[in-house]
Design a protein around this motif. Sequence first.
Motif, short mmCIF file in Angstrom:
data_model
loop_
_atom_site.label_atom_id
_atom_site.label_comp_id
_atom_site.label_asym_id
_atom_site.label_seq_id
_atom_site.Cartn_x
_atom_site.Cartn_y
_atom_site.Cartn_z
N GLU A 42 24.51 -55.34 125.32
CA GLU A 42 25.57 -54.34 125.37
C GLU A 42 26.62 -54.62 124.30
OE1 GLU A 42 28.33 -52.06 128.61
OE2 GLU A 42 27.82 -54.14 129.04
N GLY A 43 26.99 -55.88 124.15
CA GLY A 43 27.97 -56.24 123.13
C GLY A 43 27.50 -55.92 121.73
N ILE A 44 26.22 -56.19 121.47
CA ILE A 44 25.66 -55.91 120.14
C ILE A 44 25.67 -54.41 119.87
CG2 ILE A 44 23.52 -55.94 118.78
CD1 ILE A 44 22.97 -58.71 120.11
N GLY A 45 25.24 -53.61 120.84
CA GLY A 45 25.23 -52.16 120.65
C GLY A 45 26.62 -51.60 120.51
N PHE A 46 27.52 -51.97 121.42
CA PHE A 46 28.87 -51.43 121.46
C PHE A 46 29.66 -51.84 120.23
CE2 PHE A 46 33.33 -51.40 122.78
CZ PHE A 46 33.44 -50.18 123.42
N TYR A 47 29.76 -53.15 120.00
CA TYR A 47 30.57 -53.62 118.87
C TYR A 47 29.85 -53.47 117.54
CZ TYR A 47 34.14 -54.87 122.09
OH TYR A 47 35.12 -54.79 123.04
N GLY A 48 28.53 -53.46 117.55
CA GLY A 48 27.79 -53.17 116.32
C GLY A 48 28.16 -51.80 115.76
N TYR A 49 28.32 -50.84 116.66
CA TYR A 49 28.73 -49.49 116.26
C TYR A 49 30.12 -49.54 115.61
CZ TYR A 49 30.54 -44.75 116.64
OH TYR A 49 31.11 -43.55 116.36
N PHE A 50 31.08 -50.15 116.31
CA PHE A 50 32.45 -50.17 115.79
C PHE A 50 32.58 -50.99 114.51
CE2 PHE A 50 33.71 -48.75 120.06
CZ PHE A 50 34.44 -47.64 119.68
N ILE A 51 31.90 -52.09 114.42
CA ILE A 51 31.95 -52.91 113.21
C ILE A 51 31.39 -52.12 112.03
CG2 ILE A 51 30.97 -54.96 112.08
CD1 ILE A 51 31.22 -56.33 114.91
N THR A 52 30.26 -51.46 112.24
CA THR A 52 29.65 -50.66 111.18
C THR A 52 30.59 -49.55 110.72
OG1 THR A 52 27.44 -51.14 112.02
CG2 THR A 52 27.66 -49.21 110.56
N ILE A 53 31.13 -48.79 111.67
CA ILE A 53 32.05 -47.69 111.33
C ILE A 53 33.27 -48.20 110.57
CG2 ILE A 53 33.61 -45.96 112.33
CD1 ILE A 53 30.61 -45.20 112.42
N GLU A 54 33.87 -49.28 111.08
CA GLU A 54 35.07 -49.83 110.43
C GLU A 54 34.78 -50.33 109.01
OE1 GLU A 54 38.40 -50.21 111.24
OE2 GLU A 54 38.07 -48.93 112.98
N LEU A 55 33.66 -51.02 108.85
CA LEU A 55 33.32 -51.53 107.51
C LEU A 55 33.04 -50.39 106.54
CD1 LEU A 55 31.18 -54.68 108.36
CD2 LEU A 55 33.53 -54.61 107.46
N LEU A 56 32.35 -49.36 107.00
CA LEU A 56 32.07 -48.22 106.12
C LEU A 56 33.36 -47.50 105.73
CD1 LEU A 56 28.83 -46.77 107.76
CD2 LEU A 56 29.02 -47.97 105.56
N LEU A 57 34.22 -47.23 106.71
CA LEU A 57 35.48 -46.54 106.41
C LEU A 57 36.37 -47.35 105.48
CD1 LEU A 57 36.40 -45.11 109.94
CD2 LEU A 57 35.66 -43.82 107.92
N ASN A 58 36.48 -48.64 105.77
CA ASN A 58 37.35 -49.48 104.95
C ASN A 58 36.72 -49.82 103.60
OD1 ASN A 58 39.85 -49.93 106.51
ND2 ASN A 58 38.35 -50.54 108.05
N GLY A 59 35.41 -49.86 103.54
CA GLY A 59 34.75 -50.06 102.25
C GLY A 59 35.05 -48.92 101.30
N ARG A 60 35.05 -47.69 101.84
CA ARG A 60 35.40 -46.52 101.02
C ARG A 60 36.87 -46.54 100.64
NH1 ARG A 60 31.42 -43.50 104.23
NH2 ARG A 60 33.02 -43.09 105.79
N LYS A 61 37.71 -46.99 101.58
CA LYS A 61 39.15 -47.04 101.34
C LYS A 61 39.49 -47.95 100.16
CE LYS A 61 43.34 -48.28 103.89
NZ LYS A 61 43.84 -48.73 105.20
N TYR A 62 38.72 -49.03 100.00
CA TYR A 62 38.99 -50.01 98.95
C TYR A 62 37.96 -49.95 97.82
CZ TYR A 62 42.11 -51.95 102.48
OH TYR A 62 43.10 -52.12 103.42
N GLN A 63 37.34 -48.82 97.62
CA GLN A 63 36.25 -48.72 96.63
C GLN A 63 36.70 -48.94 95.19
OE1 GLN A 63 34.55 -44.90 97.35
NE2 GLN A 63 36.12 -43.78 96.22
#
Length: 155
Positions: A53-74
């Motif tokens: 459950e932790g992998i699925g739940f936080y995997g989603y949020f970690i992925t979303i946050e990294l993608l959004l912030n990766g674009r923010k600092y491109q």
Amino acid sequence: MNHIKLRNKTQEWLNRYIPAEVLGTIGALSAAWMVYSHTHSYIVAAASGWVGEGIGFYGYFITIELLLNGRKYQQYPLIKRVSLAVATASTNLLIEFLPAEILDNFIIRPFAMYIAPQYIHPYPLGFLIGKFSADIIFYSFAIIGYETRKHCLHR
């Protein structure tokens, strides 16, 4: 808060948390079922489900946050961009989820899932009511963290 604003906020929160909850539930059920089918141990299966459950739940949020912030600092070179994205994502997620997780894992969820089945029968119904009660409290604190993060960090 007026009715329309509350409805918009509720929709925002549902859009934010439902995908993670679905992935977390799939992860929990998949891990627990796979481990139980090999070990026939409820305890080991439950622990595996918690991890899944932790992998699925936080995997989603970690992925979303990294993608959004990766674009923010491109505009930055790769190493700096990754460092900034990880630092920002970590800060955001810690503010949003740490208080909720501490309360949930150490106090609320174990208590709710232990007490509810003793008073609500049959056992699976009591267990689910305990789980959903804990979820409501968890998301109440997570939403406070999310709104605090948006207000204080502007991220």
